[in-house]
Design an enzyme around this catalytic site. Structure first.
Site, PDB file in Angstrom:
ATOM      1  N   GLY A   4       0.733  -1.213   0.107  1.00 31.26           N
ATOM      2  CA  GLY A   4       0.087   0.224  -0.147  1.00 31.26           C
ATOM      3  C   GLY A   4       0.910   1.047   0.054  1.00 31.26           C
ATOM      4  CG  ASP A   5       0.333   4.126   2.369  1.00 34.47           C
ATOM      5  OD1 ASP A   5      -0.804   4.454   1.929  1.00 34.47           O
ATOM      6  OD2 ASP A   5       0.666   3.708   3.262  1.00 34.47           O
ATOM      7  CE  LYS A  54      -3.213   1.926  -3.734  1.00 32.05           C
ATOM      8  NZ  LYS A  54      -2.153   2.003  -2.652  1.00 32.05           N
ATOM      9  N   GLY A  55      -2.873   7.092  -5.943  1.00 32.26           N
ATOM     10  CA  GLY A  55      -3.749   8.225  -5.830  1.00 32.26           C
ATOM     11  C   GLY A  55      -3.144   9.234  -7.016  1.00 32.26           C
ATOM     12  CB  ALA A  79      -7.440   3.729   0.707  1.00 37.55           C
ATOM     13  CB  THR A  83      -1.318  11.990  -1.358  1.00 36.06           C
ATOM     14  OG1 THR A  83      -1.361  10.916  -0.101  1.00 36.06           O
ATOM     15  CG2 THR A  83      -0.888  13.370  -1.295  1.00 36.06           C
ATOM     16  NE  ARG A  91     -24.168 -16.679   4.323  1.00 39.31           N
ATOM     17  CZ  ARG A  91     -23.905 -17.998   4.547  1.00 39.31           C
ATOM     18  NH1 ARG A  91     -24.476 -18.659   3.323  1.00 39.31           N
ATOM     19  NH2 ARG A  91     -23.731 -18.721   5.335  1.00 39.31           N
ATOM     20  CD  GLN A 143      -7.046  -1.306   1.387  1.00 43.34           C
ATOM     21  OE1 GLN A 143      -7.705  -1.550   0.480  1.00 43.34           O
ATOM     22  NE2 GLN A 143      -7.075  -0.103   1.926  1.00 43.34           N
ATOM     23  CB  THR A 158      -3.442   5.760  11.052  1.00 46.50           C
ATOM     24  OG1 THR A 158      -2.261   5.256  10.265  1.00 46.50           O
ATOM     25  CG2 THR A 158      -4.497   4.832  10.595  1.00 46.50           C
ATOM     26  CG  LEU A 177      14.134   7.114  -9.243  1.00 42.52           C
ATOM     27  CD1 LEU A 177      14.676   5.570  -8.962  1.00 42.52           C
ATOM     28  CD2 LEU A 177      14.386   7.328 -10.917  1.00 42.52           C
TER      29      LEU A 177
HETATM   30  P1  GDP Z   1      -1.539   5.692  -2.392  1.00 40.41           P
HETATM   31  O1  GDP Z   1      -2.097   5.074  -0.921  1.00 40.41           O
HETATM   32  O2  GDP Z   1      -0.989   4.562  -3.220  1.00 40.41           O
HETATM   33  O3  GDP Z   1      -2.497   6.425  -3.090  1.00 40.41           O
HETATM   34  O4  GDP Z   1      -0.296   6.399  -1.704  1.00 40.41           O
HETATM   35  P2  GDP Z   1      -0.256   7.557  -0.527  1.00 40.41           P
HETATM   36  O5  GDP Z   1      -0.976   8.822  -1.089  1.00 40.41           O
HETATM   37  O6  GDP Z   1      -0.719   7.048   0.792  1.00 40.41           O
HETATM   38  O7  GDP Z   1       1.355   7.709  -0.207  1.00 40.41           O
HETATM   39  C1  GDP Z   1       2.116   8.123  -1.249  1.00 40.41           C
HETATM   40  C2  GDP Z   1       2.736   9.385  -0.819  1.00 40.41           C
HETATM   41  O8  GDP Z   1       4.010   9.405  -1.887  1.00 40.41           O
HETATM   42  C3  GDP Z   1       1.978  10.632  -1.154  1.00 40.41           C
HETATM   43  O9  GDP Z   1       2.440  11.686   0.050  1.00 40.41           O
HETATM   44  C4  GDP Z   1       2.435  11.132  -2.397  1.00 40.41           C
HETATM   45  O10 GDP Z   1       2.056  12.652  -2.578  1.00 40.41           O
HETATM   46  C5  GDP Z   1       3.941  10.918  -2.482  1.00 40.41           C
HETATM   47  N1  GDP Z   1       4.305  10.551  -3.894  1.00 40.41           N
HETATM   48  C6  GDP Z   1       3.626   9.726  -4.969  1.00 40.41           C
HETATM   49  N2  GDP Z   1       4.691   9.755  -5.930  1.00 40.41           N
HETATM   50  C7  GDP Z   1       5.736  10.468  -5.544  1.00 40.41           C
HETATM   51  C8  GDP Z   1       6.966  10.543  -6.224  1.00 40.41           C
HETATM   52  O11 GDP Z   1       7.263   9.844  -7.082  1.00 40.41           O
HETATM   53  N3  GDP Z   1       7.842  11.081  -5.341  1.00 40.41           N
HETATM   54  C9  GDP Z   1       7.650  11.768  -4.189  1.00 40.41           C
HETATM   55  N4  GDP Z   1       8.714  12.163  -3.461  1.00 40.41           N
HETATM   56  N5  GDP Z   1       6.294  11.448  -3.559  1.00 40.41           N
HETATM   57  C10 GDP Z   1       5.478  10.909  -4.206  1.00 40.41           C
HETATM   58  P1  IMO Z   2      -3.803   2.625   0.471  1.00 39.27           P
HETATM   59  O1  IMO Z   2      -4.966   2.262  -0.472  1.00 39.27           O
HETATM   60  C1  IMO Z   2      -1.188   1.033   3.591  1.00 39.27           C
HETATM   61  C2  IMO Z   2      -3.076  -1.811   6.348  1.00 39.27           C
HETATM   62  C3  IMO Z   2      -3.079  -1.410   7.913  1.00 39.27           C
HETATM   63  C4  IMO Z   2      -2.760  -2.706   8.347  1.00 39.27           C
HETATM   64  C5  IMO Z   2      -3.508  -3.581   7.357  1.00 39.27           C
HETATM   65  C6  IMO Z   2      -5.048  -4.102   7.912  1.00 39.27           C
HETATM   66  O2  IMO Z   2      -3.610   3.990   1.058  1.00 39.27           O
HETATM   67  O3  IMO Z   2      -2.434   2.001  -0.091  1.00 39.27           O
HETATM   68  P2  IMO Z   2      -7.251  -2.532   7.886  1.00 39.27           P
HETATM   69  O4  IMO Z   2      -7.566  -1.421   8.454  1.00 39.27           O
HETATM   70  O5  IMO Z   2      -7.335  -2.770   6.386  1.00 39.27           O
HETATM   71  O6  IMO Z   2      -8.117  -3.879   8.437  1.00 39.27           O
HETATM   72  O7  IMO Z   2      -5.647  -3.044   8.256  1.00 39.27           O
HETATM   73  O8  IMO Z   2      -3.633  -3.083   6.132  1.00 39.27           O
HETATM   74  N1  IMO Z   2      -3.481  -1.121   5.281  1.00 39.27           N
HETATM   75  C7  IMO Z   2      -2.763  -0.056   4.551  1.00 39.27           C
HETATM   76  N2  IMO Z   2      -1.616   0.089   4.668  1.00 39.27           N
HETATM   77  N3  IMO Z   2      -2.105   1.564   2.787  1.00 39.27           N
HETATM   78  C8  IMO Z   2      -3.333   1.304   2.649  1.00 39.27           C
HETATM   79  O9  IMO Z   2      -4.310   1.969   1.997  1.00 39.27           O
HETATM   80  C9  IMO Z   2      -3.924   0.434   3.899  1.00 39.27           C
HETATM   81  N4  IMO Z   2      -5.102  -0.104   4.132  1.00 39.27           N
HETATM   82  C10 IMO Z   2      -4.679  -0.997   4.876  1.00 39.27           C
HETATM   83  O10 IMO Z   2      -2.106  -0.641   8.249  1.00 39.27           O
HETATM   84  O11 IMO Z   2      -1.374  -3.181   8.632  1.00 39.27           O
HETATM   85 MG    MG Z   3      -2.208   5.394   1.070  1.00 40.99          MG
END
Ligand code: GDP
Ligand code: IMO
Ligand code: MG
Length: 427
Positions: free
Chosen positions: A12-13, A16-17, A39, A42, A142, A223, A300, A331
């Site tokens: 995750g993170d 994707k956003g 989720a 950003t 269910r 995720q 969180t 990168l």
């Molecule tokens: P997602 O859950 O997959 O949408 O990712 P998040 O938004 O939770 O976390 C990704 C973080 O990386 C965010 O703070 C974005 O603004 C940042 N981000 C995305 N792509 C890049 C990148 O190429 N470089 C940097 N420095 N930050 C990035």
């Molecule tokens: P995005 O879409 C990162 C993690 C939680 C925990 C596990 C289970 O932003 O990538 P949950 O609340 O789903 O039952 O928690 O999954 N988790 C994530 N970690 N990015 C996310 O979403 C997550 N969604 C859940 O931290 O380890």
């Molecule tokens: Mg995220």
């Protein structure tokens, strides 16, 4: 023409956003297909900086219809507050449609999530405590209540009465809690209906007719695959299917409906919450990456655990998703590292393996085998062409590509929509 699925390749993170916001510029539809407000996506673009939890990241493109699919566990309170915030920023949210089959996350689901995490003590999963796990439990048992149930007041009240009967027994007998009040939930239901009922529809019909009309459909993952209920590091996983299988099911698309399966990977690894993390860095290098990258959870605000890029895990991710290309993000965060390690395999019980075992116990005993690349010590955020990257950055990307056996289509070198290097037009 089939859809494009954008999938989290790691824990995750991955960014994707950002990628969805970018690709939405040329998409007619963006569909969130799984997870819930666990989720946090950003988006930073010309309209501002946004943190989305349930609204698809395509909402900033005025020609894109956004859909919350049947696979999502939807907390209407969160959705309403997110819509309010977007409206305040003058974003038109009338383009959002919600599946009538999406399951409702109630306040008691959040409560159950927190109580169960406390009960588990040092065995806790480290969930986001957003009630997502308990909602999917009720779905599979269910007794869940769905967004479509909000369209008929009597039916909604009957369903809520039934589930609360069960939940109150659970709360009292397992957790010693006094239970939840039915009338409060009825009132919430009335509020949700008046605010959201006009947006509730059979979205699978809409998505399939868009595909039949050759419209561009983007499927927004939440995720990451290593948190998948089957293929993730069970039991330290989320309660849904973040990968491509979840995209088919959570949008209501048949197997020929998706043409491109794009895996989004960070140029290193992060993880929030508990569970195995073979390449975790508990040293200065990890601290440096966390601080440069601002690696704190979007939902969180917990510090994210940091590790080197894990190729065996990426292989698993590719095996179960069949990526047609890969996007590598962040990168630029590695720009000032003197050395960068790539985990190419593990040592487990004296054997060398290149694919992760399924069990937590075995994973905890996997020792990463590293290959080291010299850092490039130059900024990359303003680079827009692959050939202009520092040599070692190119070598790093090419090496990851070769080890994974999937072409890299795009490199992200900053959080803003336009900070990218298009490597090949494979999207
Ligand atoms: P997602 O859950 O997959 O949408 O990712 P998040 O938004 O939770 O976390 C990704 C973080 O990386 C965010 O703070 C974005 O603004 C940042 N981000 C995305 N792509 C890049 C990148 O190429 N470089 C940097 N420095 N930050 C990035
Ligand atoms: P995005 O879409 C990162 C993690 C939680 C925990 C596990 C289970 O932003 O990538 P949950 O609340 O789903 O039952 O928690 O999954 N988790 C994530 N970690 N990015 C996310 O979403 C997550 N969604 C859940 O931290 O380890
Ligand atoms: Mg995220």
């Amino acid at each position: 023409m089939g859809a494009t699925a954008v999938i989290g390749g790691q824990w995750g993170d991955e960014g994707k956003g950002k990628i969805i916001d970018l690709l939405a510029e040329s998409s007619d539809f963006v569909v969130r297909y799984s997870g819930g407000n666990n989720a946090g996506h950003t988006v930073i673009n010309h309209l501002g900086e946004f943190w989305l939890h349930v609204v698809p990241a395509g909402i900033f493109n005025e020609n894109t219809q956004c859909v919350i699919g049947n696979g999502v566990a939807l907390d209407p309170n969160i959705l309403i507050s997110e819509l309010d915030q977007l409206e305040k920023a003058n974003i038109d949210v009338s383009r959002l449609i919600i599946s009538d089959r999406a399951h409702i996350v109630f306040p008691f689901h959040r409560l159950l999530d927190s109580l169960e995490e406390s009960r588990l003590q040092d065995k806790a999963i480290g969930t986001t405590k957003r009630g997502i796990g308990p909602t999917f439990v009720d779905k599979t048992a269910r007794r869940g209540v769905r967004m479509g149930d909000l369209l008929d007041r009597d039916n909604f009240r009957e369903k809520v009465t039934e589930i609360v009967e069960y939940v109150n027994i659970l709360l009292e007998k397992i957790y010693g809690h006094e239970g939840v009040d039915l009338q409060e939930l009825f009132d919430l239901g009335d509020e949700w209906t008046s605010r959201l009922s006009h947006s509730i529809a059979q979205t699978e019909m809409l998505i399939n007719s868009a595909l039949n009309d050759n419209k561009e459909v983007l499927l927004e993952g939440a995720q990451g695959t290593l948190l998948d209920l089957d293929f993730g590091t069970y039991p330290y996983v989320t309660s849904s299917h973040p990968g491509v299988s979840g995209a088919y099911q959570g949008a209501g698309i048949g197997p020929v409906g998706i043409d491109r399966i794009v895996g989004v990977f960070k140029a290193y690894c992060t993880r929030v919450g508990a569970g195995p993390f073979p390449t975790e860095l508990l040293d200065d290098a990890g601290e440096k990456i966390r601080s440069i990258g601002g690696e704190y959870g979007t939902t969180t605000n917990r510090p994210r655990r940091i590790g080197w890029f894990d190729v065996p895990m990426a292989r698993l991710s590719n095996v179960v998703n069949g990526y047609t290309s890969i996007i590598l993000t962040r990168l630029d965060v590695l720009d000032s590292m003197d050395q960068i390690d790539i985990c190419t395999g593990y040592k487990l019980d004296g054997e060398t393996i290149d694919y992760p075992p399924s069990g937590t116990h075995a994973l905890d005993h996997c020792e990463p085998i590293y290959e080291t690349i010299e850092g490039w010590n130059e900024p990359t955020s303003s680079v827009r062409h692959f050939q202009d990257l520092p040599l070692n950055a190119k070598l790093y990307v090419e090496r990851l590509q070769a080890l994974m056996g999937v072409p890299v289509s795009l490199l992200s070198v900053g959080p803003r929509r336009d900070e990218n290097i298009i490597v090949r037009p494979a999207l």
